[in-house]
Design an enzyme around this catalytic site. Structure first.
Site, PDB file in Angstrom:
ATOM      1  N   ASN A   7      -1.353   2.189  -9.236  1.00  0.00           N
ATOM      2  CA  ASN A   7      -0.016   1.816  -9.695  1.00  0.00           C
ATOM      3  C   ASN A   7      -0.008   0.311  -9.938  1.00  0.00           C
ATOM      4  OD1 ASN A   7       2.686   1.387 -10.155  1.00  0.00           O
ATOM      5  ND2 ASN A   7       3.320   1.702  -8.028  1.00  0.00           N
ATOM      6  N   LYS A   9       2.310  -1.452 -11.432  1.00  0.00           N
ATOM      7  CA  LYS A   9       3.662  -2.050 -11.500  1.00  0.00           C
ATOM      8  C   LYS A   9       3.737  -2.962 -12.729  1.00  0.00           C
ATOM      9  CE  LYS A   9       3.479  -1.694  -6.562  1.00  0.00           C
ATOM     10  NZ  LYS A   9       4.142  -1.864  -5.310  1.00  0.00           N
ATOM     11  N   HIS A  97       9.116   6.564  -7.343  1.00  0.00           N
ATOM     12  CA  HIS A  97       8.514   5.506  -6.516  1.00  0.00           C
ATOM     13  C   HIS A  97       9.633   4.792  -5.757  1.00  0.00           C
ATOM     14  CE1 HIS A  97       6.497   1.767  -5.391  1.00  0.00           C
ATOM     15  NE2 HIS A  97       5.369   2.445  -5.501  1.00  0.00           N
ATOM     16  N   GLU A  99      10.272   1.819  -5.288  1.00  0.00           N
ATOM     17  CA  GLU A  99      10.893   0.689  -6.010  1.00  0.00           C
ATOM     18  C   GLU A  99      11.935   1.189  -7.009  1.00  0.00           C
ATOM     19  OE1 GLU A  99       7.204  -1.230  -7.113  1.00  0.00           O
ATOM     20  OE2 GLU A  99       6.855  -1.536  -4.978  1.00  0.00           O
ATOM     21  N   GLU A 167       4.566   7.896   0.638  1.00  0.00           N
ATOM     22  CA  GLU A 167       4.441   6.454   0.789  1.00  0.00           C
ATOM     23  C   GLU A 167       5.527   5.937   1.722  1.00  0.00           C
ATOM     24  OE1 GLU A 167       2.354   4.497  -2.747  1.00  0.00           O
ATOM     25  OE2 GLU A 167       4.402   4.819  -3.366  1.00  0.00           O
ATOM     26  N   GLY A 173       2.894  -2.598  -0.106  1.00  0.00           N
ATOM     27  CA  GLY A 173       2.770  -4.010  -0.463  1.00  0.00           C
ATOM     28  C   GLY A 173       2.977  -4.958   0.706  1.00  0.00           C
ATOM     29  N   SER A 210      -0.593   0.097   1.252  1.00  0.00           N
ATOM     30  CA  SER A 210      -1.602  -0.877   1.704  1.00  0.00           C
ATOM     31  C   SER A 210      -2.997  -0.276   1.913  1.00  0.00           C
ATOM     32  CB  SER A 210      -1.109  -1.599   2.969  1.00  0.00           C
ATOM     33  OG  SER A 210       0.097  -2.286   2.692  1.00  0.00           O
TER      34      SER A 210
HETATM   35  C1  PEP Z   1       2.411   1.372  -4.359  1.00  0.00           C
HETATM   36  O1  PEP Z   1       2.867   0.520  -5.098  1.00  0.00           O
HETATM   37  O2  PEP Z   1       2.679   2.556  -4.555  1.00  0.00           O
HETATM   38  C2  PEP Z   1       1.561   0.945  -3.247  1.00  0.00           C
HETATM   39  C3  PEP Z   1       1.128   1.847  -2.405  1.00  0.00           C
HETATM   40  O3  PEP Z   1       1.280  -0.404  -3.163  1.00  0.00           O
HETATM   41  P1  PEP Z   1       0.249  -1.111  -2.132  1.00  0.00           P
HETATM   42  O4  PEP Z   1      -1.044  -0.344  -2.199  1.00  0.00           O
HETATM   43  O5  PEP Z   1       0.097  -2.506  -2.664  1.00  0.00           O
HETATM   44  O6  PEP Z   1       0.867  -1.057  -0.787  1.00  0.00           O
END
Ligand code: PEP
Length: 246
Positions: A7, A9, A97, A99, A167, A173, A210
């Site tokens: 992803n 973004k 997601h 976000e 998630e 992040g 992460s």
């Molecule tokens: C994500 O944006 O879905 C995500 C898991 O980001 P990160 O791996 O940076 O935590």
């Protein structure tokens, strides 16, 4: 089959995306890409979708948009059309997601419409869900996950493909990865919920939050972890491939 999805973004210009794809394909003979036991997926930002179509089109790597509208055509300024993604040759659309949920107020009902719409086009939705830190601390993790799945999958066709990405919002992040026990417990529960909702036991459940080359090996060996959705560590081919090689 393990699935490793990137992803991006709002990162990378079309030029940078092209460079990434060229490096990823590594002269079209990077063995990991054609391994039958894994699938790589890239979700670039919308201006980079054409680059994905041009460069990944003939490869085993799947790609698609990070979001879409619940209709494919019409007066919906600023939205992303899954129909256009399909016309470009994409296979998957990321939906729900955190976000999108938090920053753009997307609720389960709207997300459910998109899931149904994407499947109706013959594309595969990847539905994201997960609890916030306050929900976890308040002991609500599994009721939140349960309702996100129940409501978000309301219009899903059980006979068509779907991908899920658990998630925990507090792990996205932040560098704060969920513990192995937390991931194991959540994936076990999700597997259970899916069977109660009438889904096939083969529906892949990815973990996201992460994930890095350093923790990928342990996480991928947890039962019912069928792959990862990766943000930060997917921006460099080296770390993305190191995770997919875990
Ligand atoms: C994500 O944006 O879905 C995500 C898991 O980001 P990160 O791996 O940076 O935590």
């Amino acid at each position: 089959m393990k699935i490793f999805a990137a992803n991006w973004k709002l990162q990378k210009s079309p030029k940078e995306a092209r460079e990434f794809f060229t490096e990823l394909l590594g002269g079209a003979n990077r063995p990991i890409l054609s391994k039958k036991d894994r699938r790589l997926i890239i979700f670039p930002s919308s201006p980079c979708l054409e680059a994905a179509s041009d460069l990944l089109g003939a490869s085993p790597v799947w790609w698609g948009a990070q979001n879409c509208y619940s209709e494919g055509k019409g007066a919906f300024t600023g939205e992303i059309s899954a129909q256009i993604v399909k016309d470009l040759g994409g296979q998957v659309i990321l939906l729900g997601h955190s976000e999108r949920r938090v920053l753009f107020n997307e609720g389960n009902e709207f997300i459910a419409k998109k899931v149904g719409y994407v499947q109706s086009l013959g594309l595969i939705p990847m539905l994201c869900f997960g609890e916030t830190l306050s929900e976890r601390e308040g002991g609500k993790t599994f009721s939140v996950i349960g309702s996100q799945l129940k409501e978000g999958l309301k219009l899903a066709d059980r006979s068509k493909q779907i991908l899920l990405a658990y998630e925990p919002v507090w792990a996205i992040g932040t560098g704060k990865v969920a513990s192995l026990e937390q991931v194991q417990e959540a994936h076990q529960q999700i597997y259970q919920i899916l069977s109660e909702l009438g889904f096939n036991s083969q529906v892949p459940i990815l973990y996201g939050g992460s994930v890095k080359p350093e923790n990928a090996k342990e996480l991928i060996s947890i039962p019912h972890v069928d792959g990862f959705l990766i943000g930060g560590a997917s921006l460099e081919t080296k770390s993305f491939l190191a995770i997919a090689d875990a």
